[in-house]
Design an enzyme around this catalytic site. Sequence first.
Site, PDB file in Angstrom:
ATOM      1  N   HIS A  42      -0.700   8.855  16.333  1.00 31.96           N
ATOM      2  CA  HIS A  42       0.632   9.278  17.284  1.00 31.96           C
ATOM      3  C   HIS A  42       0.974  10.561  17.851  1.00 31.96           C
ATOM      4  O   HIS A  42       0.201  11.059  17.769  1.00 31.96           O
ATOM      5  CB  HIS A  42       1.936   8.436  15.777  1.00 31.96           C
ATOM      6  CG  HIS A  42       2.017   9.771  14.551  1.00 31.96           C
ATOM      7  ND1 HIS A  42       2.102  10.656  14.643  1.00 31.96           N
ATOM      8  CD2 HIS A  42       1.201   9.348  13.214  1.00 31.96           C
ATOM      9  CE1 HIS A  42       1.595  11.302  13.364  1.00 31.96           C
ATOM     10  NE2 HIS A  42       1.889  10.527  12.298  1.00 31.96           N
ATOM     11  N   HIS A  45      -0.306  13.377  16.454  1.00 26.21           N
ATOM     12  CA  HIS A  45      -1.833  13.795  16.016  1.00 26.21           C
ATOM     13  C   HIS A  45      -1.961  14.430  17.291  1.00 26.21           C
ATOM     14  O   HIS A  45      -3.004  15.420  18.009  1.00 26.21           O
ATOM     15  CB  HIS A  45      -2.153  12.579  15.730  1.00 26.21           C
ATOM     16  CG  HIS A  45      -2.619  11.763  14.376  1.00 26.21           C
ATOM     17  ND1 HIS A  45      -2.028  10.504  13.889  1.00 26.21           N
ATOM     18  CD2 HIS A  45      -2.792  12.639  12.952  1.00 26.21           C
ATOM     19  CE1 HIS A  45      -1.918  10.271  13.226  1.00 26.21           C
ATOM     20  NE2 HIS A  45      -2.735  11.274  12.542  1.00 26.21           N
ATOM     21  N   GLN A  69      -8.861   8.911  -1.178  1.00 29.22           N
ATOM     22  CA  GLN A  69      -8.010   9.990  -1.551  1.00 29.22           C
ATOM     23  C   GLN A  69      -7.050   8.526  -1.810  1.00 29.22           C
ATOM     24  O   GLN A  69      -5.606   8.615  -1.760  1.00 29.22           O
ATOM     25  CB  GLN A  69      -7.690  10.824  -0.439  1.00 29.22           C
ATOM     26  CG  GLN A  69      -7.030  10.266   1.483  1.00 29.22           C
ATOM     27  CD  GLN A  69      -6.527  11.143   1.854  1.00 29.22           C
ATOM     28  OE1 GLN A  69      -7.847  11.882   2.741  1.00 29.22           O
ATOM     29  NE2 GLN A  69      -5.697  11.681   2.796  1.00 29.22           N
ATOM     30  N   GLY A 155      -1.356  19.232  10.742  1.00 22.98           N
ATOM     31  CA  GLY A 155       0.238  18.561  11.149  1.00 22.98           C
ATOM     32  C   GLY A 155       1.407  19.232   9.243  1.00 22.98           C
ATOM     33  O   GLY A 155       0.720  18.899   8.239  1.00 22.98           O
ATOM     34  N   LYS A 157       3.804  17.953   8.512  1.00 20.72           N
ATOM     35  CA  LYS A 157       4.352  16.902   8.106  1.00 20.72           C
ATOM     36  C   LYS A 157       3.894  16.721   6.107  1.00 20.72           C
ATOM     37  O   LYS A 157       5.005  16.573   5.494  1.00 20.72           O
ATOM     38  CB  LYS A 157       4.441  16.004   8.057  1.00 20.72           C
ATOM     39  CG  LYS A 157       5.275  14.496   7.200  1.00 20.72           C
ATOM     40  CD  LYS A 157       4.961  13.385   8.290  1.00 20.72           C
ATOM     41  CE  LYS A 157       4.141  12.525   8.240  1.00 20.72           C
ATOM     42  NZ  LYS A 157       3.483  12.101   6.736  1.00 20.72           N
ATOM     43  N   ASP A 158       2.872  17.322   6.654  1.00 17.95           N
ATOM     44  CA  ASP A 158       2.148  16.855   5.057  1.00 17.95           C
ATOM     45  C   ASP A 158       1.770  18.518   4.276  1.00 17.95           C
ATOM     46  O   ASP A 158       0.339  19.403   4.556  1.00 17.95           O
ATOM     47  CB  ASP A 158       0.867  17.106   5.488  1.00 17.95           C
ATOM     48  CG  ASP A 158       0.274  15.063   6.071  1.00 17.95           C
ATOM     49  OD1 ASP A 158       0.878  14.351   4.752  1.00 17.95           O
ATOM     50  OD2 ASP A 158       0.351  14.892   6.805  1.00 17.95           O
ATOM     51  N   GLN A 161      -0.472  19.166   1.339  1.00 16.61           N
ATOM     52  CA  GLN A 161      -1.897  19.460   1.465  1.00 16.61           C
ATOM     53  C   GLN A 161      -2.237  20.778   2.484  1.00 16.61           C
ATOM     54  O   GLN A 161      -3.588  21.014   2.731  1.00 16.61           O
ATOM     55  CB  GLN A 161      -2.087  17.940   3.059  1.00 16.61           C
ATOM     56  CG  GLN A 161      -3.232  17.779   4.124  1.00 16.61           C
ATOM     57  CD  GLN A 161      -3.871  16.496   4.200  1.00 16.61           C
ATOM     58  OE1 GLN A 161      -3.894  15.771   3.916  1.00 16.61           O
ATOM     59  NE2 GLN A 161      -3.174  16.696   5.870  1.00 16.61           N
ATOM     60  N   SER A 193       4.648   9.199  11.583  1.00 16.66           N
ATOM     61  CA  SER A 193       3.924   8.645  10.390  1.00 16.66           C
ATOM     62  C   SER A 193       2.624   7.480  10.786  1.00 16.66           C
ATOM     63  O   SER A 193       4.198   6.339  11.553  1.00 16.66           O
ATOM     64  CB  SER A 193       4.284   8.446   9.549  1.00 16.66           C
ATOM     65  OG  SER A 193       3.371   8.044   7.933  1.00 16.66           O
ATOM     66  N   ARG A 195       1.923   5.681   8.656  1.00 18.17           N
ATOM     67  CA  ARG A 195       2.955   4.654   7.713  1.00 18.17           C
ATOM     68  C   ARG A 195       3.687   4.019   8.551  1.00 18.17           C
ATOM     69  O   ARG A 195       4.478   2.642   7.768  1.00 18.17           O
ATOM     70  CB  ARG A 195       2.986   5.209   6.318  1.00 18.17           C
ATOM     71  CG  ARG A 195       1.683   5.372   5.905  1.00 18.17           C
ATOM     72  CD  ARG A 195       2.064   5.787   4.462  1.00 18.17           C
ATOM     73  NE  ARG A 195       0.056   6.022   3.232  1.00 18.17           N
ATOM     74  CZ  ARG A 195      -0.523   6.585   3.573  1.00 18.17           C
ATOM     75  NH1 ARG A 195       0.006   7.744   3.748  1.00 18.17           N
ATOM     76  NH2 ARG A 195      -1.734   6.046   2.637  1.00 18.17           N
TER      77      ARG A 195
HETATM   78  O1  PAF Z   1      -4.152  14.246   6.650  1.00 25.17           O
HETATM   79  C1  PAF Z   1      -4.714  13.094   7.314  1.00 25.17           C
HETATM   80  O2  PAF Z   1      -4.813  12.585   7.509  1.00 25.17           O
HETATM   81  C2  PAF Z   1      -5.591  13.054   5.881  1.00 25.17           C
HETATM   82  O3  PAF Z   1      -5.386  13.921   4.731  1.00 25.17           O
HETATM   83  C3  PAF Z   1      -7.420  14.158   6.546  1.00 25.17           C
HETATM   84  C4  PAF Z   1      -6.669  15.539   5.596  1.00 25.17           C
HETATM   85  C5  PAF Z   1      -7.599  14.100   7.788  1.00 25.17           C
HETATM   86  C6  PAF Z   1      -7.919  13.779   4.973  1.00 25.17           C
HETATM   87  O4  PAF Z   1      -8.555  13.112   5.502  1.00 25.17           O
END
Ligand code: PAF
Length: 291
Positions: A42, A45, A69, A155, A157-158, A161, A193, A195
Amino acid sequence: MTIASRLPFEIIRDPAAMRARAEDLRRDGRRIAVVPTMGYLHDGHLSLLRAARAAADVVILTIFVNPTQFGPSEDLARYPRDEAGDLAKARPCGVDLAFCPDVAGMYAPGAQTFIEVRELQRPMCGETRPGHFAGVATIVAKLFHLTQPHVAFFGQKDYQQVALIRRMVRDLDFGVEIVACPIVREADGLAMSSRNAYLAADERAQALALSHGLAAADAAFAAGERDVAALIAAARAPLDAAPAVRVDYVELRDADDLTAITTVTGRAVLAIAAFVGKTRLIDNRVLGAKA
Ligand code: PAF
């Protein structure tokens, strides 16, 4: 930006071929940027790809829906996939190489080595998604080994992460610069997202409760509120008022190390995870920062 000429676009699926290509690129003195994704791209990205384009000679997009994951009851099987569509969107953003491995290529039979970022993986999304961040850290480490980047884009947003990947890179001496790019939102404020594609029309409308919750807490912060419980209550009000929304967590933590706080004295991040119908969405905001 680039001193070297652009390369013809290519798709690589084999991990060993990817590593060999990255080693060649490094030997040629090219600066490599990687944008790791799970596809179904999207505008969020695409903003990462454009930032990568401006920062490097070679932009590698990785597309891999990483099974490790996802929890056993999560959406791995139905996670949206559209490689051809992704490449059509990505190429105008300046991608030189797409690395699109399959699961058998990325995980040898009997793979049992995982990276755990012990404290940062624990709270927030780690509570409801046990094992999720070990899967993320491990695949990102593997993607770094295979693509040999100088710089990697993720991003904001995560949020958790990004914090965890920064810590892994520091702790394990990866020597990759991590750049976090701002959250990209739909016109009405919903954070983009992959999702969001799951949301029915009514759920799509109620999903705005997440960004409204963040805005409400930020308004309270701007008005002088510093008590964490009160700020969280402000954020929860729009979520609790939306019948299709079930809060997973609303947390306000130190923005750098994600430790718990009771009063905001420095940079703090408000993070929300909520189910809208069956779809789990996340969003966040550093209080007092530009939205
Ligand atoms: O943010 C994501 O899309 C995923 O967690 C990543 C960093 C590509 C790892 O699979």
